[in-house]
Design an enzyme around this catalytic site. Structure first.
Site, PDB file in Angstrom:
ATOM      1  N   ASP A  55       0.866  -1.183   0.000  1.00  0.00           N
ATOM      2  CA  ASP A  55       0.000   0.000   0.000  1.00  0.00           C
ATOM      3  C   ASP A  55       0.898   1.227   0.000  1.00  0.00           C
ATOM      4  OD1 ASP A  55      -2.661   1.349   0.474  1.00  0.00           O
ATOM      5  OD2 ASP A  55      -1.522   2.072   2.191  1.00  0.00           O
ATOM      6  N   GLU A 101      -2.155  -1.272  -5.824  1.00  0.00           N
ATOM      7  CA  GLU A 101      -3.473  -0.773  -6.199  1.00  0.00           C
ATOM      8  C   GLU A 101      -3.380  -0.030  -7.524  1.00  0.00           C
ATOM      9  OE1 GLU A 101      -4.665   1.989  -3.130  1.00  0.00           O
ATOM     10  OE2 GLU A 101      -2.556   2.482  -2.890  1.00  0.00           O
ATOM     11  N   ASP A 155      -3.092   1.235   6.959  1.00  0.00           N
ATOM     12  CA  ASP A 155      -2.279   0.962   5.773  1.00  0.00           C
ATOM     13  C   ASP A 155      -1.906  -0.517   5.685  1.00  0.00           C
ATOM     14  OD1 ASP A 155      -2.371   3.648   5.263  1.00  0.00           O
ATOM     15  OD2 ASP A 155      -0.429   4.078   6.191  1.00  0.00           O
TER      16      ASP A 155
END
Ligand code: ZN
Length: 373
Positions: free
Chosen positions: A194, A278, A360
């Site tokens: 992340d 992502e 996170d």
């Protein structure tokens, strides 16, 4: 395994070398802009649009008359600029095709290069030699390097060298082909990563890459210099000076961030067999004017760029979770999805299974689980 790799380092130039480099960059920009104008003109007149090879021939003829100043620079500089122009055209048409296939982005037509954003750059091919403390380039001769031993001197095949000016400093980037050991696949696990503002990267194995402290200091400096620029009278010498200082500070921050990213991406690519990231919200990215966020966004795409080529070297696959995958709203313990998660909630608290976890880290674990989702 053979790979292509670029090594970039700063040069230590005297005044006449700086002038020669600026002249080469000028010739490169001139050729690019002239070629772009020629292509557009031919297109408007309904003629065949000239290629880099046609344009180079035409330019050589012009050198005998009105462009005699170009004899002072290596013929590579304009030639490579015309090749770049062909590439920019090819990229443009590829993007037009992709857009008509339904992808949503702006299709930019190649633009004229301006001197506003600095002196620019040029690329040379041919006889390039690397020494411990210097590099030898066609036409420019032996140029001293600030960092010794960074450029690879043996066991590599040199393809080209790009010289560029950034915030008053001169750099050379050498493109080489080199042999590296084949990647090993054994015993490496997958991980989700992340990327964020508070921590640069949080990995699903619990490790975390923080922003270097010097980055924060750099950002404070940028804010101060930005205020200084806006207070100076437009067009004044003091304003120009402040703009130069601001450019230097921006460049410095970008380098700090890049170095930290390189360390992180090398470690991940070497120790993991797959990384899940992502998806980037590109259109949202361009709208963001908040400084810290803007720099974090640049970090995202830079992280992804570095991961994808290093992944190839070390045998680490890069997977992108699709943009509808709720990596931050999903509970990594039970898989339930929270309808709303406030941006300021640092911890993720699941009302279904009671899990309390760093926000996170939860997102990173969810990304890892995307592999099995
Ligand atoms: Zn849960």
């Amino acid at each position: 395994m053979k790979i292509l790799r670029a090594f970039k380092t700063e040069m230590d130039l005297n005044n006449s070398q700086k002038t020669a480099c600026a002249r080469h960059a000028g010739a490169s920009r001139y050729a690019y802009n002239w070629g772009l104008a020629r292509k557009m003109e031919a297109y408007k007149a309904g003629q065949k649009v000239p290629t880099a090879i046609d344009l180079h021939r035409e330019l050589n003829a012009l050198k005998k008359t009105e462009l005699s100043w170009m004899y002072a620079v290596s013929k590579c500089a304009p030639q490579e600029a015309l090749r770049d122009l062909d590439q920019a055209y090819a990229n443009f048409f590829r993007r037009v095709k992709e857009k008509s296939a339904g992808k949503n982005f702006k299709v930019g037509f190649p633009r004229f290069k301006s001197k506003k954003s600095g002196l620019g750059s040029f690329r040379l091919t041919g006889a390039i030699h690397i020494f411990d403390k210097a590099i030898q380039l066609p036409r420019l001769g032996v140029l001293r390097l600030k960092e010794h031993g960074h450029l690879p001197s043996d066991g590599v095949h040199i393809l080209s060298a790009t010289v560029s000016e950034q915030a008053g400093r001169w750099f050379v980037s050498v493109q080489v082909e080199m042999e590296i050991p084949d990647p090993e696949q054994m015993g490496k696990g997958a991980a989700g990563v992340d990327l964020g503002i508070l921590h640069m990267a949080t990995v699903s194995d619990g490790s975390c890459v923080d922003n270097p402290r010097s980055l924060k200091q750099g950002l404070t400096k940028i804010k101060r210099l930005q205020r200084r620029v806006s207070r100076r009278k437009s067009g004044s010498a003091n304003r120009k000076k402040a703009v130069r200082q601001l450019a230097r500070a921006h460049f410095c921050v970008a380098n700090i961030r890049k170095d930290a990213l390189h360390q992180a991406t090398s470690r991940l690519a070497k120790t993991k067999s797959a990384i899940v990231l992502e998806d980037l919200n590109v259109s949202g990215m361009l709208k963001n004017h908040h400084l810290a966020q803007a720099i974090a966004d640049v970090g995202l795409s830079e992280f992804r760029r570095q991961m994808s080529y290093k992944g190839g070297w070390y045998g680490c696959k890069i997977l992108i979770a699709d943009r509808f995958y709720p990596s931050s709203k999903r509970c990594s313990g039970c898989g339930q999805v929270k309808p709303d998660l406030m941006l300021n909630e640092r911890a993720y608290r699941c009302q279904y299974c009671g899990l309390v976890i760093d926000r996170d880290l939860n997102a990173a674990i969810n990304l890892e689980q995307f592999l099995n989702a």
